[in-house]
Design a protein around this motif. Structure first.
Motif, mmCIF file in Angstrom:
data_model
loop_
_atom_site.group_PDB
_atom_site.id
_atom_site.type_symbol
_atom_site.label_atom_id
_atom_site.label_comp_id
_atom_site.label_asym_id
_atom_site.label_seq_id
_atom_site.Cartn_x
_atom_site.Cartn_y
_atom_site.Cartn_z
ATOM 1 N N ARG A 206 11.926 13.542 -11.539
ATOM 2 C CA ARG A 206 11.914 14.422 -10.890
ATOM 3 C C ARG A 206 12.858 15.324 -11.023
ATOM 4 O O ARG A 206 13.161 17.150 -10.818
ATOM 5 C CB ARG A 206 11.744 15.051 -8.845
ATOM 6 C CG ARG A 206 10.742 15.347 -8.480
ATOM 7 C CD ARG A 206 11.116 15.397 -7.195
ATOM 8 N NE ARG A 206 11.008 14.258 -6.245
ATOM 9 C CZ ARG A 206 9.507 13.982 -5.726
ATOM 10 N NH1 ARG A 206 8.826 15.443 -5.752
ATOM 11 N NH2 ARG A 206 9.287 13.410 -4.893
ATOM 12 N N SER A 231 9.130 8.489 -14.594
ATOM 13 C CA SER A 231 8.805 8.301 -12.965
ATOM 14 C C SER A 231 7.678 8.243 -12.487
ATOM 15 O O SER A 231 6.780 9.933 -12.617
ATOM 16 C CB SER A 231 10.008 8.527 -12.030
ATOM 17 O OG SER A 231 9.860 10.234 -11.714
ATOM 18 N N VAL A 246 6.523 4.090 -15.491
ATOM 19 C CA VAL A 246 7.161 3.548 -15.297
ATOM 20 C C VAL A 246 7.084 2.660 -13.832
ATOM 21 O O VAL A 246 7.437 3.439 -13.527
ATOM 22 C CB VAL A 246 8.625 3.138 -16.182
ATOM 23 C CG1 VAL A 246 8.936 1.966 -15.731
ATOM 24 C CG2 VAL A 246 8.333 3.655 -17.252
ATOM 25 N N THR A 249 2.771 0.810 -10.138
ATOM 26 C CA THR A 249 1.527 1.075 -10.807
ATOM 27 C C THR A 249 1.161 1.850 -12.234
ATOM 28 O O THR A 249 0.547 2.344 -12.491
ATOM 29 C CB THR A 249 1.098 2.213 -9.764
ATOM 30 O OG1 THR A 249 1.950 3.844 -8.919
ATOM 31 C CG2 THR A 249 0.609 1.618 -8.282
ATOM 32 N N SER A 264 15.520 8.411 -8.455
ATOM 33 C CA SER A 264 16.249 8.152 -7.850
ATOM 34 C C SER A 264 16.535 6.266 -7.485
ATOM 35 O O SER A 264 17.585 6.050 -6.767
ATOM 36 C CB SER A 264 15.740 8.264 -6.139
ATOM 37 O OG SER A 264 14.566 7.572 -5.771
ATOM 38 N N GLN A 268 9.508 0.970 -6.110
ATOM 39 C CA GLN A 268 8.405 0.404 -6.601
ATOM 40 C C GLN A 268 8.409 0.889 -8.714
ATOM 41 O O GLN A 268 7.775 1.141 -9.234
ATOM 42 C CB GLN A 268 6.868 2.140 -6.584
ATOM 43 C CG GLN A 268 6.336 1.401 -5.165
ATOM 44 C CD GLN A 268 7.509 2.149 -3.996
ATOM 45 O OE1 GLN A 268 8.416 3.311 -4.499
ATOM 46 N NE2 GLN A 268 6.412 2.444 -2.978
ATOM 47 N N ASN A 283 22.600 10.531 -12.746
ATOM 48 C CA ASN A 283 21.688 11.135 -11.433
ATOM 49 C C ASN A 283 23.281 12.059 -10.421
ATOM 50 O O ASN A 283 23.901 11.582 -10.700
ATOM 51 C CB ASN A 283 20.804 10.126 -10.775
ATOM 52 C CG ASN A 283 20.437 10.567 -10.145
ATOM 53 O OD1 ASN A 283 20.954 11.491 -8.187
ATOM 54 N ND2 ASN A 283 19.486 9.986 -9.474
#
Ligand SMILES: Cc1cc2nc3c(=O)[nH]c(=O)nc-3n(C[C@H](O)[C@H](O)[C@H](O)COP(=O)(O)OP(=O)(O)OC[C@H]3O[C@@H](n4cnc5c(N)ncnc54)[C@H](O)[C@@H]3O)c2cc1C
Length: 317
Positions: A206, A231, A246, A249, A264, A268, A283
């Protein structure tokens, strides 16, 4: 040494790298025999398998094997297990091969281990389970062990094998013919390596901020010969196609180097990348959970850090 069957992954006649990894691993534990299922077998494919240690190559190149989803491949392996009594069967831990492994396990009444990241003497496997949250050591205690190994878990080492070819005819059962593939559409593919097979993956989250800005992620990836990942926040926002997601799911990757920019580090997401050998995080938030996982972290704005990194890589080439 005991024979280990290795199911070959191939696309348009090209042997995929994961197969060479499986042959390398199998060589350390026994004598590898490659199993080629479906059309496309060629002298080049044979040479590539033999160069990586295949002593035998069982070839079942009838179109039937390819036309009926996964069932004929499981039947082929079951037939070979019954005829050759191998010490183990190795497949890649891809979605298709894991399904083949499960079906084979039922057919031959054996145990199966999936998401394996290493195998040692005695066929003791290191497994990454529960979405990568737990590592366990396991061993199949019943039948012929079936082991599904993740791509990039083993470095490829070449070593000549005899590559003795044996044609295998497989009688595809009526049950296996119950789901037929009616069309195959080729996925658009650029010059970048396939995400699940790439040795280096650069992923954006994001924090990248927009679809247009993913170009800085792509430039870094291209400077390193890497695949691009994303992400779920980035794919859900429509900034990057879903096939590159990645995580739990999305795709599971296990590269030598994973660079996470503006991600972040949600559980998941970690599930899909935490077995990477080296993790680099970029980050702007020093408290971001991804830093708990990272081997190397840069606290900063990715809009500045990523282009600088790309320039640095270019300078050192
Ligand atoms: C059932 C389920 C399945 C899921 N499956 C997946 C999955 O497969 N894959 C997946 O990724 N997620 C998955 N998720 C979503 C997951 O929980 C997170 O929401 C998602 O991973 C967050 O993505 P992100 O890290 O990109 O975004 P965020 O969590 O919003 O993090 C963005 C990060 O970017 C940083 N940042 C912002 N701007 C900059 C900048 N300019 N420079 C540097 N850093 C910056 C921020 O500090 C922040 O740490 C799943 C969720 C559920 C419930």
């Amino acid at each position: 040494m005991s024979e280990i069957l290795v199911l070959v992954e191939h696309v348009e006649g090209q042997v995929k790298k994961v197969t060479l990894e499986l042959l390398t691993l199998a060589r350390k534990l026994g004598t590898p025999s490659a199993v080629w299922a479906g059309p496309g077998y060629s002298p080049e494919a044979k040479a590539r398998l033999a160069e990586h240690g295949a002593e035998k190559i069982y070839v079942a190149d009838s179109a039937d094997v390819n036309d009926y989803v996964v069932a004929p491949k499981a039947e082929l392996l079951a037939q070979l297990v019954s005829e050759k009594s191998p010490a183990a069967v190795f497949v890649a831990a891809t979605a298709e091969a894991k399904e083949i492994a499960g079906r084979l396990a039922i057919k031959i009444d054996s145990g199966v281990l999936t998401d394996v990241v290493g195998v040692e003497d005695g066929l003791v496997a290191d497994q990454s389970i529960f979405g990568g949250g737990v590592n366990v050591r396991s061993r199949v205690t019943k039948g012929t062990p079936i082991v599904a190994v993740r791509p990039n878990a083993t470095p490829v080492e070449a070593a000549a094998g005899a590559g003795a070819e044996e044609q295998v005819s497989v009688a595809v059962s009526e049950t296996a013919r119950s789901a037929r593939i009616v069309e195959r559409v080729k996925e658009e593919k650029g010059a970048r390596p396939e995400l699940t097979e790439a040795a280096i993956v650069v992923s954006g989250g994001r924090g990248v901020g927009s679809a247009e800005n993913f170009s800085i992620i792509e430039k870094l990836a291209d400077s390193l010969g890497a695949a691009v990942g994303a992400s779920r926040a980035a794919t859900d926002a429509g900034w990057y196609p879903h096939q590159f997601q990645v995580g739990q799911t999305g795709k599971t990757v296990s590269p030598q180097l994973y660079i996470a920019a503006g991600i972040s580090g949600a559980i998941q997401h970690r599930a899909g990348m935490q077995t990477a050998k080296t993790i680099v995080a970029i980050n702007k938030d020093p408290e971001a959970p991804i830093f708990e996982l990272a081997d190397f972290g840069v606290v900063g704005d990715l809009n500045q850090v990523v282009p600088q990194l790309t320039d640095e890589v270019a300078k050192r080439k």
